[in-house]
Design a protein around this motif. Structure first.
Motif, PDB file in Angstrom:
ATOM      1  N   ARG A   1       0.812  -1.220   0.000  1.00  0.00           N
ATOM      2  CA  ARG A   1       0.000   0.000   0.000  1.00  0.00           C
ATOM      3  C   ARG A   1       0.840   1.262   0.000  1.00  0.00           C
ATOM      4  NH1 ARG A   1      -4.124   0.431   4.653  1.00  0.00           N
ATOM      5  NH2 ARG A   1      -5.410   1.812   3.383  1.00  0.00           N
TER       6      ARG A   1
ATOM      7  N   GLU B   1      -7.831   6.377  -2.347  1.00  0.00           N
ATOM      8  CA  GLU B   1      -7.673   4.938  -2.551  1.00  0.00           C
ATOM      9  C   GLU B   1      -9.031   4.381  -2.923  1.00  0.00           C
ATOM     10  OE1 GLU B   1      -6.671   2.771   1.014  1.00  0.00           O
ATOM     11  OE2 GLU B   1      -5.336   1.456  -0.105  1.00  0.00           O
TER      12      GLU B   1
ATOM     13  N   ALA C   1     -12.249   2.299  -3.893  1.00  0.00           N
ATOM     14  CA  ALA C   1     -12.784   0.980  -3.551  1.00  0.00           C
ATOM     15  C   ALA C   1     -11.978   0.315  -2.451  1.00  0.00           C
ATOM     16  CB  ALA C   1     -12.815   0.098  -4.806  1.00  0.00           C
ATOM     17  N   GLY C   2     -11.536   1.099  -1.481  1.00  0.00           N
ATOM     18  CA  GLY C   2     -10.837   0.505  -0.345  1.00  0.00           C
ATOM     19  C   GLY C   2      -9.536  -0.156  -0.707  1.00  0.00           C
TER      20      GLY C   2
ATOM     21  N   VAL D   1      -8.697  -1.860  -3.637  1.00  0.00           N
ATOM     22  CA  VAL D   1      -8.729  -3.089  -4.434  1.00  0.00           C
ATOM     23  C   VAL D   1      -7.634  -3.009  -5.498  1.00  0.00           C
ATOM     24  CG1 VAL D   1     -10.082  -4.439  -6.073  1.00  0.00           C
ATOM     25  CG2 VAL D   1     -11.169  -3.476  -4.049  1.00  0.00           C
ATOM     26  N   ARG D   2      -6.916  -4.102  -5.623  1.00  0.00           N
ATOM     27  CA  ARG D   2      -5.822  -4.117  -6.596  1.00  0.00           C
ATOM     28  C   ARG D   2      -6.327  -4.572  -7.954  1.00  0.00           C
ATOM     29  NH1 ARG D   2      -3.762  -4.431  -1.629  1.00  0.00           N
ATOM     30  NH2 ARG D   2      -1.511  -4.309  -1.278  1.00  0.00           N
ATOM     31  N   LEU D   3      -5.736  -4.000  -8.962  1.00  0.00           N
ATOM     32  CA  LEU D   3      -6.060  -4.405 -10.327  1.00  0.00           C
ATOM     33  C   LEU D   3      -4.915  -5.322 -10.777  1.00  0.00           C
ATOM     34  CD1 LEU D   3      -6.966  -1.856 -13.055  1.00  0.00           C
ATOM     35  CD2 LEU D   3      -5.042  -3.351 -13.414  1.00  0.00           C
ATOM     36  N   THR D   4      -5.266  -6.489 -11.269  1.00  0.00           N
ATOM     37  CA  THR D   4      -4.212  -7.389 -11.738  1.00  0.00           C
ATOM     38  C   THR D   4      -4.160  -7.362 -13.250  1.00  0.00           C
ATOM     39  OG1 THR D   4      -4.533  -8.827  -9.835  1.00  0.00           O
ATOM     40  CG2 THR D   4      -3.358  -9.761 -11.696  1.00  0.00           C
TER      41      THR D   4
ATOM     42  N   ASP E   1       0.258  -6.558 -10.384  1.00  0.00           N
ATOM     43  CA  ASP E   1      -0.768  -5.790  -9.681  1.00  0.00           C
ATOM     44  C   ASP E   1      -0.503  -4.284  -9.781  1.00  0.00           C
ATOM     45  OD1 ASP E   1      -1.980  -8.092  -8.986  1.00  0.00           O
ATOM     46  OD2 ASP E   1      -1.494  -8.022  -6.856  1.00  0.00           O
TER      47      ASP E   1
ATOM     48  N   PHE F   1      -2.378  -0.291  -8.411  1.00  0.00           N
ATOM     49  CA  PHE F   1      -3.461   0.484  -7.833  1.00  0.00           C
ATOM     50  C   PHE F   1      -3.927   1.453  -8.907  1.00  0.00           C
ATOM     51  CE2 PHE F   1      -1.475  -0.398  -3.607  1.00  0.00           C
ATOM     52  CZ  PHE F   1      -2.573  -1.031  -3.065  1.00  0.00           C
TER      53      PHE F   1
END
Lengths: 390, 260
Positions: free
Chosen positions: B28, B69, B71-72, B74-77, B116, B118
């Motif tokens: 993070r 940040e 959507a709390g 959430v990571r995009l892969t 991944d 953000f």
């Protein structure tokens, strides 16, 4: 007037019903941005299609790229010259090392300039050769025969060194060497042999929320006779998306010249910049006209840029992505206006220090930016590199 | 003490964590090594200048706050494929080429990689160099960020910033104090608190603007000579008051705030 150390290329491309870049589940790549999910094209995907494009402006087609490469004399000029200037080494030693290096780097024809194949030697290669040549000269300052033997041994067959030089030559040969100069080359175990990409590419994304449709299709067997089972041979579906994409590319001009000419990046202004200028001209055309090649047969995803804005300057490059953080309409007019407004805001806040040119299909006013057609825009960008001035 | 305030913002950013095999995971908060590389890139240093990088990392003191940040977190892969060849060779300065391992079947299909990111994140960093009186000063760094030697990227090459990183200088007894002095901008999250990370030795005294959630040993430093990450440093993570919303513990309703 500014120094064009960076070229920032912003482009808008519009694609109807296509599936340009997929993830591992076969769906369009996406990303959330400003509260709305967008369709995305990854930078790897974009770069690959620019690299392998086969058209008038293909990277492999840069006219006289081979002739433009000065590196046929690189051993003499870049490797040996600094050692000559430092002094203290006998003339015949320098000559012996020079000719041995020429033969080993360029192959058996290396004794004459015309016999040398064009190799694109970037700064890591030149630095490496120079270090080795300096070591040999220092060890045999008065002994030409010993220096030659040492140079031969360096490139010799023992311990895989000849394989290393095969790899060295291979990586410098055209057109692969050109691709490396633009998009980088990585050797994981040795940062000293890396070539850093001179062209930085962001993921492209739609300026508006995703527009997606599941396309249901059936496949008919043309050879099936009427008395056979009348059903389809296959049914399936695929995702199709429509989008107006914002793409962003930065060219690191000193880095590109360093990769192409083998000089230090900080010496770019005194280097020959003509090949770099050609490369930039071709790249601008490729970015404007080459589309990611997916589902070519079923969606014909060919689009030219609706807008292409190029900025030349020396400040920290920043994309104009935030112009579309609040989703725009999926229309070129709206997107162009957003871009123009955002640029004006940036100019007001940080000053307008970049020199710009724009190609645009729709009427648009971008502050302080002359409108050009693509040829003129690409050659303007090339000129800024050639002249070192924008 | 004088600090630099940086804002890291791009449609996609990546603060690299421990990549294992083909999974490029992220953390993070930016790592000390990433910020070192970012500044070194701005200064035009070469990767091979290991000692310079090491010294810069050793001097770097920073605190970071997540201003936005979605959507709390959430990571995009991102899924990538790469065609590798068994005979791919890279030359090295060691005199031995680097090849590829793996049996013949390894190369029948493309190599699959997962990375991944953000999306749409904004992080504010307050940093200083300690001791201050070495030849590389905070002012040098600030200049380099504004007119960098190379294009800057935030974690990975395609993560190109969408704004100038350098914001301002800020004074503060600690990096965290300097960070708190820099208010989040419009279109940042408007929750009451924002997540932050700061060096544990810069103890936070009585301050109702900060709530420490945990204190732990973090491995985010690189040994620039060996090229490996190692060692650890104590950091705190917690919540800091969002000046755009209200103090820690206050309810959003009790604070009038600008709506944009």
């Amino acid at each position: 007037m500014t120094t064009p150390r960076f070229l920032q290329i912003h482009a808008l491309h519009s694609y109807p019903a296509a599936l340009l870049n997929r993830d591992d589940s076969g769906l369009a790549k996406r990303m959330p941005f400003g509260g709305a999910v967008r369709t995305r094209i990854s930078s790897q995907c974009l770069k690959r299609h620019w690299r392998v494009a086969e058209d008038e402006y293909a990277i492999h087609n840069i006219p006289d790229a081979a002739a433009a490469i000065r590196s046929r004399n690189i051993v003499e000029q870049k490797v040996m010259q600094p050692i000559r200037e430092a002094g203290g080494i006998a003339e015949d030693v320098l000559d012996a090392v020079n000719s041995a290096f020429n033969v080993h780097v360029y192959g058996s024809g290396g004794t004459s300039e015309s016999g040398r194949q064009p190799l694109l030697l970037g700064f890591p290669e030149v630095g490496y050769l120079q270090e080795k040549a300096a070591e040999i000269c220092a060890a045999h300052a008065d002994d030409a025969a010993g220096a030659k033997a040492s140079a031969d041994a360096l490139f010799g067959k023992r311990q895989g060194e000849s394989a290393n030089f095969r790899a060295f030559r291979e990586s410098a040969r055209l057109p692969g060497g050109l691709e490396g100069a633009l998009f980088g080359r990585m050797v994981t175990s040795d940062p000293a042999a890396n070539i850093d990409a001179a062209v930085h590419v962001a993921h492209a994304f739609t300026v508006h929320p995703e527009e997606s449709e599941s396309d249901y299709f059936s496949v008919v067997d043309d050879l099936q006779t009427e008395d056979e089972d009348p059903g389809a041979a296959h049914i399936g579906d695929m995702e199709l998306t429509a989008g107006l994409f914002y793409g962003y590319v930065v060219v690191d001009v000193p880095g590109l010249i360093s990769n192409l000419e083998g000089c230090k990046a900080e010496d770019w202004e005194s280097a020959d910049r003509s090949l770099a200028a050609r490369v930039v001209e071709h790249l601008a055309h490729l970015i404007a006209t080459v589309s990611p090649g997916a589902k070519r047969g079923s969606t014909a995803p060919y689009a030219y840029a609706d807008l292409m804005l190029i900025e030349a300057g020396k400040r920290q490059p920043r994309s104009l992505a935030n112009a579309f953080r609040k989703p725009a309409k999926a229309q070129v007019e709206d997107a162009t206006e957003r871009l123009s407004c955002h640029l004006e805001k940036l100019d007001n806040a940080y000053g307008a220090a970049e020199t710009r040119g724009v190609m645009c299909l729709e009427d648009c006013e971008i502050p302080g930016t002359p409108r050009l057609n693509l040829d003129a825009l690409a050659s303007w960008a090339a000129e800024t590199v050639r002249n070192g001035e924008a | 003490m004088r600090h630099l305030i940086l804002r890291l913002e791009a449609p996609l950013m990546a603060f690299g964590g421990e990549t294992i095999d083909n999974y490029g995971v992220i953390r993070r908060f930016p790592a000390a090594s990433m910020l070192t590389g970012l500044l070194a890139n701005a200064l035009g240093w070469r990767r091979t200048e290991a000692k310079r990088h090491q010294r810069l990392q050793d001097r770097l003191v920073f605190a970071a706050r997540i201003d936005r940040e979605p959507a709390g977190g959430v990571r995009l892969t991102d899924f990538q494929t790469a065609q590798l060849g068994a005979s791919d060779m890279g030359w090295t300065t060691r005199g031995l080429p680097e090849g590829r391992a793996g049996g013949a079947n390894t190369y029948n299909a493309p190599h699959l990689r997962y990375r991944d990111y953000f999306a749409d994140m904004r992080v504010t960093v307050a940093l200083r160099l300690e001791p201050v009186d070495e030849s590389l000063t905070l002012a040098n760094v600030a200049e380099a960020l504004q007119e960098p030697a190379r294009p800057l990227f935030i974690g990975r090459k395609p993560c190109l910033p969408s704004r100038p990183l350098f914001v301002a200088y800020a004074d503060g007894k600690t990096a965290l104090a300097a960070l708190l002095a820099s208010q989040p901008e419009e279109d940042s999250d408007n929750s009451n608190t924002l997540a932050a990370m700061w060096p544990a030795y810069e103890a936070v005294g009585e301050d109702d603007r900060v709530k420490t959630a945990r204190r732990y040993m973090l491995t985010d430093q690189r040994n620039w000579v060996s090229g490996l990450h190692g060692g650890g440093r104590w950091v705190c993570e917690g919540a800091v008051c969002n000046a755009r919303a209200g103090a820690v513990g206050e309810s959003p309703a009790s604070t009038a705030r600008e709506q944009t």
